[in-house]
Every structure is written in structure tokens, then in C-alpha cells.
Design a protein around this motif. Structure first.
Motif, mmCIF file in Angstrom:
data_model
loop_
_atom_site.group_PDB
_atom_site.id
_atom_site.type_symbol
_atom_site.label_atom_id
_atom_site.label_comp_id
_atom_site.label_asym_id
_atom_site.label_seq_id
_atom_site.Cartn_x
_atom_site.Cartn_y
_atom_site.Cartn_z
ATOM 1 N N PHE A 154 0.841 -1.204 0.000
ATOM 2 C CA PHE A 154 0.000 0.000 0.000
ATOM 3 C C PHE A 154 0.873 1.249 0.000
ATOM 4 O O PHE A 154 0.628 2.190 -0.745
ATOM 5 N N SER A 155 1.912 1.256 0.829
ATOM 6 C CA SER A 155 2.767 2.440 0.904
ATOM 7 C C SER A 155 3.535 2.644 -0.407
ATOM 8 O O SER A 155 3.749 3.772 -0.842
ATOM 9 N N GLY A 156 3.935 1.539 -1.055
ATOM 10 C CA GLY A 156 4.602 1.667 -2.344
ATOM 11 C C GLY A 156 3.679 2.220 -3.407
ATOM 12 O O GLY A 156 4.069 3.082 -4.208
ATOM 13 N N GLN A 208 1.422 12.598 5.223
ATOM 14 C CA GLN A 208 2.186 13.842 5.122
ATOM 15 C C GLN A 208 3.276 13.716 4.053
ATOM 16 O O GLN A 208 3.614 14.699 3.404
ATOM 17 N N GLN A 209 3.833 12.527 3.876
ATOM 18 C CA GLN A 209 4.902 12.329 2.906
ATOM 19 C C GLN A 209 4.375 12.197 1.475
ATOM 20 O O GLN A 209 5.128 12.402 0.530
ATOM 21 N N THR A 210 3.095 11.843 1.328
ATOM 22 C CA THR A 210 2.523 11.621 -0.005
ATOM 23 C C THR A 210 1.174 12.327 -0.134
ATOM 24 O O THR A 210 0.149 11.693 -0.373
ATOM 25 N N PRO A 211 1.150 13.658 -0.024
ATOM 26 C CA PRO A 211 -0.151 14.353 -0.031
ATOM 27 C C PRO A 211 -0.881 14.296 -1.362
ATOM 28 O O PRO A 211 -2.104 14.297 -1.403
ATOM 29 N N ASN A 212 -0.166 14.238 -2.481
ATOM 30 C CA ASN A 212 -0.835 14.237 -3.782
ATOM 31 C C ASN A 212 -1.460 12.898 -4.133
ATOM 32 O O ASN A 212 -2.234 12.805 -5.086
ATOM 33 N N ALA A 213 -1.137 11.855 -3.391
ATOM 34 C CA ALA A 213 -1.715 10.542 -3.677
ATOM 35 C C ALA A 213 -3.213 10.537 -3.434
ATOM 36 O O ALA A 213 -3.945 9.775 -4.071
ATOM 37 N N THR A 214 -3.701 11.388 -2.533
ATOM 38 C CA THR A 214 -5.135 11.400 -2.247
ATOM 39 C C THR A 214 -5.946 11.805 -3.471
ATOM 40 O O THR A 214 -7.097 11.429 -3.601
ATOM 41 N N ASN A 215 -5.344 12.559 -4.394
ATOM 42 C CA ASN A 215 -6.047 12.925 -5.623
ATOM 43 C C ASN A 215 -6.358 11.702 -6.476
ATOM 44 O O ASN A 215 -7.311 11.711 -7.247
ATOM 45 N N CYS A 216 -5.543 10.664 -6.358
ATOM 46 C CA CYS A 216 -5.739 9.451 -7.154
ATOM 47 C C CYS A 216 -6.474 8.358 -6.384
ATOM 48 O O CYS A 216 -6.845 7.354 -6.964
ATOM 49 N N LEU A 217 -6.653 8.536 -5.086
ATOM 50 C CA LEU A 217 -7.313 7.515 -4.279
ATOM 51 C C LEU A 217 -8.804 7.731 -4.153
ATOM 52 O O LEU A 217 -9.519 6.861 -3.690
ATOM 53 N N GLY A 254 0.748 1.668 19.854
ATOM 54 C CA GLY A 254 0.360 3.026 20.249
ATOM 55 C C GLY A 254 0.411 3.993 19.084
ATOM 56 O O GLY A 254 -0.503 4.796 18.893
ATOM 57 N N LEU A 255 1.479 3.925 18.292
ATOM 58 C CA LEU A 255 1.596 4.810 17.132
ATOM 59 C C LEU A 255 0.476 4.560 16.130
ATOM 60 O O LEU A 255 -0.078 5.497 15.550
ATOM 61 N N ARG A 256 0.120 3.286 15.932
ATOM 62 C CA ARG A 256 -0.947 2.951 14.988
ATOM 63 C C ARG A 256 -2.308 3.371 15.531
ATOM 64 O O ARG A 256 -3.121 3.956 14.815
ATOM 65 N N GLU A 257 -2.597 3.076 16.799
ATOM 66 C CA GLU A 257 -3.912 3.379 17.355
ATOM 67 C C GLU A 257 -4.173 4.873 17.443
ATOM 68 O O GLU A 257 -5.317 5.318 17.316
ATOM 69 N N PHE A 258 -3.133 5.671 17.675
ATOM 70 C CA PHE A 258 -3.307 7.116 17.745
ATOM 71 C C PHE A 258 -3.247 7.776 16.374
ATOM 72 O O PHE A 258 -3.380 8.987 16.252
ATOM 73 N N GLY A 259 -3.034 6.973 15.324
ATOM 74 C CA GLY A 259 -3.048 7.496 13.964
ATOM 75 C C GLY A 259 -1.764 8.182 13.547
ATOM 76 O O GLY A 259 -1.724 8.830 12.507
ATOM 77 N N ILE A 260 -0.724 8.051 14.337
ATOM 78 C CA ILE A 260 0.521 8.751 14.036
ATOM 79 C C ILE A 260 1.208 8.155 12.812
ATOM 80 O O ILE A 260 1.747 8.890 11.977
ATOM 81 N N ASN A 306 -0.226 6.627 10.174
ATOM 82 C CA ASN A 306 -0.957 7.075 8.976
ATOM 83 C C ASN A 306 -0.731 8.555 8.722
ATOM 84 O O ASN A 306 -0.610 8.984 7.578
ATOM 85 N N TYR A 307 -0.682 9.347 9.782
ATOM 86 C CA TYR A 307 -0.464 10.780 9.632
ATOM 87 C C TYR A 307 0.858 11.038 8.911
ATOM 88 O O TYR A 307 0.918 11.811 7.956
ATOM 89 N N HIS A 308 1.919 10.384 9.350
ATOM 90 C CA HIS A 308 3.221 10.597 8.721
ATOM 91 C C HIS A 308 3.263 10.053 7.294
ATOM 92 O O HIS A 308 3.879 10.662 6.412
ATOM 93 N N LEU A 309 2.600 8.930 7.043
ATOM 94 C CA LEU A 309 2.530 8.405 5.679
ATOM 95 C C LEU A 309 1.821 9.398 4.767
ATOM 96 O O LEU A 309 2.290 9.700 3.676
#
Length: 147
Positions: free
Chosen positions: A26-28, A91-100, A78-84, A86-89
Motif C-alpha cells: 500500500f505504501s509503495g 504527510q509524505q505523499t499528499p498528492n496521492a489522495t487525488n488518485c485515491l 500506540g503509534l498505529r492506534e493514535f493514527g501517528i 498514517n499521519y506521517h505516511l
């Protein structure tokens, strides 16, 4: 036909050309979508709506009986449950949401959302009414056969 390609650049060119469909994490895929939209301004490739392997994810390996495993598991949970994570992922790929988004994948063929109307429930109402009629007929037949 399936193949494993270690030359990512050639594999990406073949995916862009429509010669093959790619399978990756998914991250790739998210990074690929981000890079495509950033470079060209449109979504050159799309991601399937459902994941292929479901809950698979990245993992860390530890030696058997390692005292670090429970500590690292707790930190990652803890990092996963608090959404940290996903947040960092994201933040690194903001333009991907246009294609998702669904509308980016399907173009203008996606119907707009609208409030529900009575005609949307006609099928449910007819099933309910049919069930009531069938139950009433069954009840009357049982009463007649008992006498």
C-alpha cells in the motif's frame, strides 16, 4: 502470467504504458500515485478499490525470545492506534489522495449524493408487505386446518 521484477523503473514504465498491472505494498502504491500526480498533474495509474491481501503489512523481525519484542510491539501499537503512522505516511505523499478518491478513478460517471426519498424504500416496503401477507395466509390456513 505473473512475474517478479526487481527493476522498479522498468516495471513502472510498463504499468504506465498499460502493458501490465503492478502489485505492491500500500505504501509503495501510495508513493507511486503521489509521484505520478506531482509530476504530470493527473492520475496515470489507479489503485483497486479493495486490497488484494487484506490485512498484510510491514513487520519487524526479532530473534526468538528477544526482550525487545514486547516493548516495540507496544510502541508500534500506540503509534498505529493514535493514527501517528498514517499521519506521517499521508504527510509524505499528499498528492496521492487525488488518485485515491473514487471520482478520480471513475471520472464523471459517479452519481452525486442525494437525500433518500420514499421511492428508495419501495423495495424494502414491498418485501415487508409480502412477508406480512404470507404470514397472515399461513396463520389463517393453520386456524382452518386445526378445526
Amino acid at each position: 502470467m505473473a512475474r517478479v521484477d526487481t527493476d522498479i523503473v522498468i516495471a513502472m514504465k510498463e504499468v504506465y504504458a498499460g502493458e501490465l498491472a503492478g502489485l505492491s505494498s500500500f505504501s509503495g502504491q501510495r508513493q507511486l500515485l503521489h509521484d505520478t500526480f506531482t509530476k504530470y498533474g493527473y492520475c496515470g495509474v489507479f489503485q483497486s478499490a479493495d486490497g488484494l491481501l487484506g490485512g498484510t503489512s510491514n513487520a519487524l523481525g526479532f530473534p526468538k525470545g528477544s526482550p525487545l519484542k514486547p516493548k516495540i510491539d507496544r510502541m508500534i501499537r500506540g503509534l498505529r492506534e493514535f493514527g501517528i503512522l498514517n499521519y506521517h505516511l499521508f504527510q509524505q505523499t499528499p498528492n496521492a489522495t487525488n488518485c485515491l478518491t473514487v471520482s478520480a478513478s471513475l471520472g464523471s460517471s459517479v452519481p452525486e449524493l442525494r437525500p433518500l426519498e420514499m421511492k428508495d424504500f419501495y423495495g424494502v416496503f414491498s418485501l415487508y408487505a409480502g412477508g406480512i401477507v404470507l404470514a397472515s395466509v399461513t396463520f389463517v390456513v393453520e386456524l382452518l386446518l386445526k378445526k
